[in-house]
Design an enzyme around this catalytic site. Structure first.
Site, PDB file in Angstrom:
ATOM      1  N   ASN A   1       0.804  -1.225   0.000  1.00 23.22           N
ATOM      2  CA  ASN A   1       0.000   0.000   0.000  1.00 23.22           C
ATOM      3  C   ASN A   1       0.838   1.277   0.000  1.00 23.22           C
ATOM      4  O   ASN A   1       0.588   2.199  -0.755  1.00 23.22           O
ATOM      5  CB  ASN A   1      -0.983  -0.015   1.169  1.00 23.22           C
ATOM      6  CG  ASN A   1      -0.315  -0.204   2.511  1.00 23.22           C
ATOM      7  OD1 ASN A   1       0.751  -0.823   2.624  1.00 23.22           O
ATOM      8  ND2 ASN A   1      -0.925   0.306   3.555  1.00 23.22           N
TER       9      ASN A   1
ATOM     10  N   GLU B   1       4.067  -4.622  12.536  1.00 22.69           N
ATOM     11  CA  GLU B   1       3.158  -3.485  12.396  1.00 22.69           C
ATOM     12  C   GLU B   1       2.029  -3.979  11.507  1.00 22.69           C
ATOM     13  O   GLU B   1       2.211  -4.213  10.315  1.00 22.69           O
ATOM     14  CB  GLU B   1       3.883  -2.290  11.795  1.00 22.69           C
ATOM     15  CG  GLU B   1       3.161  -0.980  12.059  1.00 22.69           C
ATOM     16  CD  GLU B   1       2.109  -0.681  11.009  1.00 22.69           C
ATOM     17  OE1 GLU B   1       0.913  -0.886  11.311  1.00 22.69           O
ATOM     18  OE2 GLU B   1       2.467  -0.252   9.912  1.00 22.69           O
TER      19      GLU B   1
ATOM     20  N   CYS C   1      -3.020   1.239   6.780  1.00 17.59           N
ATOM     21  CA  CYS C   1      -3.296   0.642   8.085  1.00 17.59           C
ATOM     22  C   CYS C   1      -3.915   1.652   9.044  1.00 17.59           C
ATOM     23  O   CYS C   1      -4.656   1.281   9.960  1.00 17.59           O
ATOM     24  CB  CYS C   1      -2.022   0.055   8.688  1.00 17.59           C
ATOM     25  SG  CYS C   1      -0.680   1.243   8.894  1.00 17.59           S
TER      26      CYS C   1
END
Length: 484
Positions: free
Chosen positions: A153, A251, A285
């Site tokens: 992303n 993460e 995210c």
């Protein structure tokens, strides 16, 4: 020859040299379907040979003066700044980034290398008091070879934030980028660092699929894995790392809440909410995944947010469209299934909910309840689920209903009231009077709960903690004597 000429990298991976592989896979634009090139499909054997070369090269790199490592990283930062347009173009073509997002991300990447150059020169230990007549100190030592697995992303920044500090602190790095963004998230860095003078073997890029990622996690000479990706994959990597007694910095996903209290500037709040949910098609995210809005302004907020969604067309980023494509059909279909499951369960669709190819419309879902799919799941698409609340206690219950804890935004006229409220809301990142998406290279970054293992990225302190080991050292003038 221009910088990053495709003839250099097409069909190859990088382990200090540009290496052909036994097979390749295409680089495909999600906007046009055009094949942009090919990337080497490395194998587990290629990975093993690369790690061995990295292990040997790391010794001399760690022993080199910190200023030399810093100079390499400064040169890399300068190259990144000189070639911002090249990286931004690949982020647009390969990752479907809008032009503004691509340029912003490319700038962040250069900042990571500037910060890492400073990290190389930071204090790396401290003097300790001792009850005995000796010098006692702790110092940080590089871990050796760091394995980095990065996502599609924000492939540039989410690779750079591990690569740069790990190199600065004397480690070698083996990077396995997402197969969908192996150029902007991997091979571009190989070209930059080779040009900047990183010694051969100290930095490598091994594109490939699950087999290569698993081999990197399993390799006994890779004591630290830095992974950014889904919570599902992170749980698997974390469990395997635990079995192997190695560190995994994870993460992971988020289902981030934006709290809109009743006293806010509604126009500003709707603008912030739209940015938080629709930037990069919601494929972040930190995306605002739940809008929690006070009863007194709920209907007006829905109307304003829906108006903004309808004004954001999705299309080819090269045309200037504010929303680009979803990365692939599988992700698009997941988004669409969540939207329609939520509507079928009783939510109202007030904007969007349709797609053309990989272009999904900015979507607003009103009256979303805690048991709806759009409330419970990380959508990773341009969808803004909105839920109303009345009391503060109800709000706290709604925020804490999610297992995720990455980023939280609170919009309020009284910022200190919002800050006090936040003490009841566990989160790795907190923004008062801002939406949930933000990142700065010098700031700690990470989540709690299902969002990961805490702040292992950003800033000197977090980076030094992430990519070094602590060693206790004592020194005394004479050999100690004992009664044995």
């Amino acid at each position: 020859m221009t910088f990053f000429d495709p003839q250099t990298w097409d069909g190859r991976y990088f382990n200090g040299s540009w290496m052909p592989a036994s097979s390749t896979f295409p680089v495909v634009s999600p906007s046009t379907g055009e094949t942009l090139g090919s990337v080497a499909s490395a194998t587990a054997d290629d990975l093993a040979a690369t790690v061995e070369r990295a292990r040997l090269a790391q010794v001399a790199w760690a022993a080199s003066p910190a200023e030399e490592r810093a100079a390499v990283l400064r040169r890399a930062a300068a190259l990144l700044e000189e070639n911002t347009g090249v990286l931004a173009q690949w982020l647009s073509d390969e990752a479907g980034s809008s032009q503004g997002k691509a340029l912003f991300e490319a700038g962040l990447v250069a900042n990571e290398f500037h910060l890492a150059a400073a990290t190389a020169l930071m204090p790396y230990g401290q003097l300790l008091r001792s009850a005995r007549p000796r010098l006692s100190l702790s110092r940080r030592r590089p871990v050796g070879v760091v394995g980095v697995i990065s996502p599609f992303n924000f492939p540039g920044i989410l690779s750079a934030r591990s690569i740069a500090p790990a190199l600065a602190l004397g480690n070698a790095v083996v990077l396995k980028p997402d197969p969908r963004t192996s150029v902007s998230g991997g091979l571009f860095f190989a070209a930059v660092l080779e040009e900047a003078g990183v010694p051969a073997g100290v930095f490598s890029v091994i594109p490939g699929g699950v087999e290569v990622g698993s081999a990197l996690v399993d390799h006994p000479d890779v004591p630290v894995i830095s992974f950014t990706g889904s919570t599902e994959a992170g749980r698997i990597i974390g469990a395997r790392a635990g079995q192997l007694l190695k560190r995994a910095h994870l993460e992971l996903g988020g289902n981030n809440a934006l709290v809109v209290l009743g006293d806010v500037d509604l126009a500003a709040a709707a603008s912030a909410g739209a940015w938080g949910s629709f930037l990069h098609q919601g494929q972040i995210c930190m995306t605002t995944g739940r809008h929690l809005v006070h009863d007194s302004i709920y209907d007006e907020y829905i109307a304003l947010l829906s108006e903004k969604a309808k004004a954001l067309p999705a299309g080819n980023p090269t045309s200037g469209a504010p929303l680009g494509p979803i990365i692939d059909e599988r992700q698009r279909d997941k988004i669409d299934a969540i939207v329609h499951e939520t509507v079928d369960a009783g939510a109202r669709l007030t904007a969007g909910g349709r797609y053309d190819g990989l272009f999904y419309e900015a979507t607003v879902l009103a009256d979303v309840a805690p048991d709806h799919a759009a409330f419970q799941k990380e959508i990773f698409g341009p969808v803004a689920p909105v839920t109303r609340f009345g009391s503060v206690d109800e709000l706290v219950e709604l925020v804490n209903a999610s297992d995720y804890g990455l980023s939280l935004g609170i919009l309020a006229k009284d910022a200190f009231r919002a800050y006090e409220l936040a003490d009841r809301l566990p989160t790795g990142i907190l923004h008062i009077n801002d939406q949930t998406v933000d990142d700065e290279s010098q700031a700690p970054f990470g989540g709690v709960g299902a969002s990961g293992t805490g702040a292992r990225f950003g800033g000197h302190e977090a980076n030094i903690e992430a990519f070094t080991e602590t060693q206790w050292v004592t020194i005394q003038a004479d050999v100690a004597t004992y009664p044995f």
